[in-house]
Design a protein around this motif. Structure first.
Motif, mmCIF file in Angstrom:
data_model
loop_
_atom_site.group_PDB
_atom_site.id
_atom_site.type_symbol
_atom_site.label_atom_id
_atom_site.label_comp_id
_atom_site.label_asym_id
_atom_site.label_seq_id
_atom_site.Cartn_x
_atom_site.Cartn_y
_atom_site.Cartn_z
ATOM 1 N N PRO A 120 0.819 -1.215 0.000
ATOM 2 C CA PRO A 120 0.000 0.000 0.000
ATOM 3 C C PRO A 120 0.853 1.266 0.000
ATOM 4 O O PRO A 120 1.965 1.276 0.532
ATOM 5 C CB PRO A 120 -0.799 -0.118 1.306
ATOM 6 N N ASN A 121 0.308 2.288 -0.640
ATOM 7 C CA ASN A 121 0.867 3.636 -0.590
ATOM 8 C C ASN A 121 2.071 3.941 -1.464
ATOM 9 O O ASN A 121 2.640 5.029 -1.374
ATOM 10 C CB ASN A 121 1.249 3.989 0.855
ATOM 11 N N VAL A 122 2.487 2.984 -2.287
ATOM 12 C CA VAL A 122 3.657 3.254 -3.118
ATOM 13 C C VAL A 122 3.282 4.008 -4.400
ATOM 14 O O VAL A 122 4.162 4.461 -5.133
ATOM 15 C CB VAL A 122 4.418 1.949 -3.471
ATOM 16 N N GLY A 123 1.968 4.114 -4.657
ATOM 17 C CA GLY A 123 1.543 4.891 -5.832
ATOM 18 C C GLY A 123 0.936 4.070 -6.956
ATOM 19 O O GLY A 123 0.855 4.538 -8.093
ATOM 20 N N LYS A 124 0.490 2.856 -6.640
ATOM 21 C CA LYS A 124 -0.078 1.984 -7.677
ATOM 22 C C LYS A 124 -1.268 2.639 -8.382
ATOM 23 O O LYS A 124 -1.331 2.664 -9.604
ATOM 24 C CB LYS A 124 -0.538 0.642 -7.064
ATOM 25 N N SER A 125 -2.204 3.166 -7.588
ATOM 26 C CA SER A 125 -3.409 3.755 -8.187
ATOM 27 C C SER A 125 -3.068 4.996 -9.003
ATOM 28 O O SER A 125 -3.623 5.211 -10.081
ATOM 29 C CB SER A 125 -4.423 4.108 -7.105
ATOM 30 N N THR A 126 -2.152 5.787 -8.479
ATOM 31 C CA THR A 126 -1.739 6.990 -9.201
ATOM 32 C C THR A 126 -1.154 6.614 -10.562
ATOM 33 O O THR A 126 -1.473 7.222 -11.579
ATOM 34 C CB THR A 126 -0.683 7.767 -8.369
ATOM 35 N N ILE A 127 -0.335 5.576 -10.577
ATOM 36 C CA ILE A 127 0.286 5.142 -11.831
ATOM 37 C C ILE A 127 -0.773 4.627 -12.802
ATOM 38 O O ILE A 127 -0.771 4.986 -13.987
ATOM 39 C CB ILE A 127 1.382 4.086 -11.560
HETATM 40 N N1 LIG Z 1 5.540 12.927 -4.302
HETATM 41 C C1 LIG Z 1 4.930 11.912 -4.910
HETATM 42 N N2 LIG Z 1 3.773 11.432 -4.409
HETATM 43 C C2 LIG Z 1 3.184 10.406 -5.044
HETATM 44 C C3 LIG Z 1 3.737 9.809 -6.210
HETATM 45 N N3 LIG Z 1 2.921 8.796 -6.591
HETATM 46 C C4 LIG Z 1 1.902 8.764 -5.714
HETATM 47 N N4 LIG Z 1 2.044 9.725 -4.779
HETATM 48 C C5 LIG Z 1 1.160 9.977 -3.617
HETATM 49 O O1 LIG Z 1 1.263 8.874 -2.715
HETATM 50 C C6 LIG Z 1 0.023 8.582 -2.083
HETATM 51 C C7 LIG Z 1 -0.379 7.125 -2.301
HETATM 52 O O2 LIG Z 1 -0.659 6.926 -3.673
HETATM 53 P P1 LIG Z 1 -1.660 5.779 -4.197
HETATM 54 O O3 LIG Z 1 -1.626 5.831 -5.690
HETATM 55 O O4 LIG Z 1 -2.989 5.876 -3.526
HETATM 56 O O5 LIG Z 1 -0.894 4.475 -3.669
HETATM 57 P P2 LIG Z 1 -1.386 2.946 -3.691
HETATM 58 O O6 LIG Z 1 -1.864 2.637 -2.305
HETATM 59 O O7 LIG Z 1 -0.156 2.146 -4.009
HETATM 60 O O8 LIG Z 1 -2.438 2.801 -4.731
HETATM 61 C C8 LIG Z 1 -0.978 9.581 -2.680
HETATM 62 O O9 LIG Z 1 -1.092 10.669 -1.795
HETATM 63 C C9 LIG Z 1 -0.302 10.028 -3.983
HETATM 64 O O10 LIG Z 1 -0.695 11.314 -4.377
HETATM 65 C C10 LIG Z 1 4.992 10.338 -6.710
HETATM 66 O O11 LIG Z 1 5.580 9.877 -7.697
HETATM 67 N N5 LIG Z 1 5.515 11.385 -6.016
#
Ligand SMILES: Nc1nc2c(ncn2[C@@H]2O[C@H](COP(=O)(O)OP(=O)(O)O)[C@@H](O)[C@H]2O)c(=O)[nH]1
Ligand SMILES: [Mg+2]
Length: 275
Positions: A120-127
């Protein structure tokens, strides 16, 4: 644990390549060793996401390390759309033989399929959102089960599974947990704030001492204090009297917000082979 593993294993059968998303500030601690086990021979690209927050020198060193381990890698700031074509490019590079075979069979178009996997939180959804340029992928940390898998089209030849594979971090390793807590990747309440802050302070004085000196206008003599004494000294110096806890909270936020610059909290292991 077993359930998460089974779900990821099922999804792996559907794809040609794994995009293993890690936090560039913690390239080792944000990996899950289980993935190396279940991925077997499937090609992967390690995406060091949040590279905008990590120490660029350390990121370069980690990329060299991954390359030496035989894994392609990409440093990424997923918040910038313009960086996303790099994913398509590296996937094509890693799968070039497979793509060539498809063309050799006379297909008009090659097709490659990928999945994003990570803790969690590494940015999967954002990517995922960025990859398809639309907000189709949901954000949030639920280890989702999707019965009917959906493919998101990145382009005519590249599709990615709409739900990421979620693996849990290596909680059993105390240091890993502390590092993830320091960077806000796991719930703050799981670890004592002062332990997390002490760890961070100790790490900074070991690897980024000049930044610590500059940020708090310290002299190198101040760095001869023990960690707890230095923390108490900083608490007073910051005007928080003896409120060690409040200083801890503030220090942790400062680390996350970049007061000490771009930081990486994992050192490359010496010698030890790594997946
Ligand atoms: N600074 C920075 N923040 C990021 C990056 N990618 C994602 N985030 C932030 O990290 C947090 C978790 O991202 P999310 O995509 O929800 O992670 P997931 O749990 O892996 O799906 C969010 O607040 C994003 O805006 C990045 O490349 N740089
Ligand atoms: Mg998510």
């Amino acid at each position: 644990m077993a359930k998460a593993r089974n779900q990821v294993q099922e999804k792996l059968k559907l794809v040609d390549i794994v995009l293993e998303i890690v936090d560039a500030r913690l390239p080792a601690s944000s990996q899950n060793p289980m993935l190396a086990e279940i991925i077997e021979q499937k090609p992967k690209v390690v995406i060091l996401n949040k590279a905008d927050l990590a120490d660029p020198k350390a990121t370069a060193a980690w990329q060299a390390y991954f390359q030496q381990q035989g894994a392609a890698s990409l440093a990424l700031d997923a918040q910038h759309k313009s960086r996303l074509p790099q994913i398509d490019k590296i996937v094509r590079q890693v799968l070039k033989d497979k793509i060539a075979r498809q063309y050799a069979k006379g297909l008009q178009q090659a097709k490659v399929r990928a999945i994003c996997i990570g803790i969690p939180n590494v940015g999967k959804s954002t990517i995922l959102n960025r990859l398809v340029q639309k907000n189709i992928a949901k954000t949030g940390d639920r280890p989702g089960v999707t019965k009917n898998q959906q493919w998101l089209k990145v382009n005519a030849e590249f599709e990615v599974l709409d739900t990421p594979g979620i693996l849990w971090p290596k909680f059993e390793d105390q240091t890993v947990g502390t590092k993830l807590a320091l960077l806000g990747s796991i719930k703050d309440s799981l670890y004592a704030q002062d332990d997390v802050a002490l760890f961070g302070l100790n790490y900074l004085r070991q690897y980024y001492d000049q930044r610590l000196l500059d940020a708090y206008h310290l002299t190198s003599k101040d760095l001869t204090l023990s960690d707890p004494d230095l923390m108490m000294y900083l608490t007073k110096k910051t005007g928080l009297k003896e409120d060690y806890d409040q200083f801890s909270t503030r220090f942790i936020l400062d680390v996350r917000k970049g007061r000490f610059g771009r930081l990486t909290f994992d050192q490359i292991p010496e010698g030890a082979p790594h997946a």
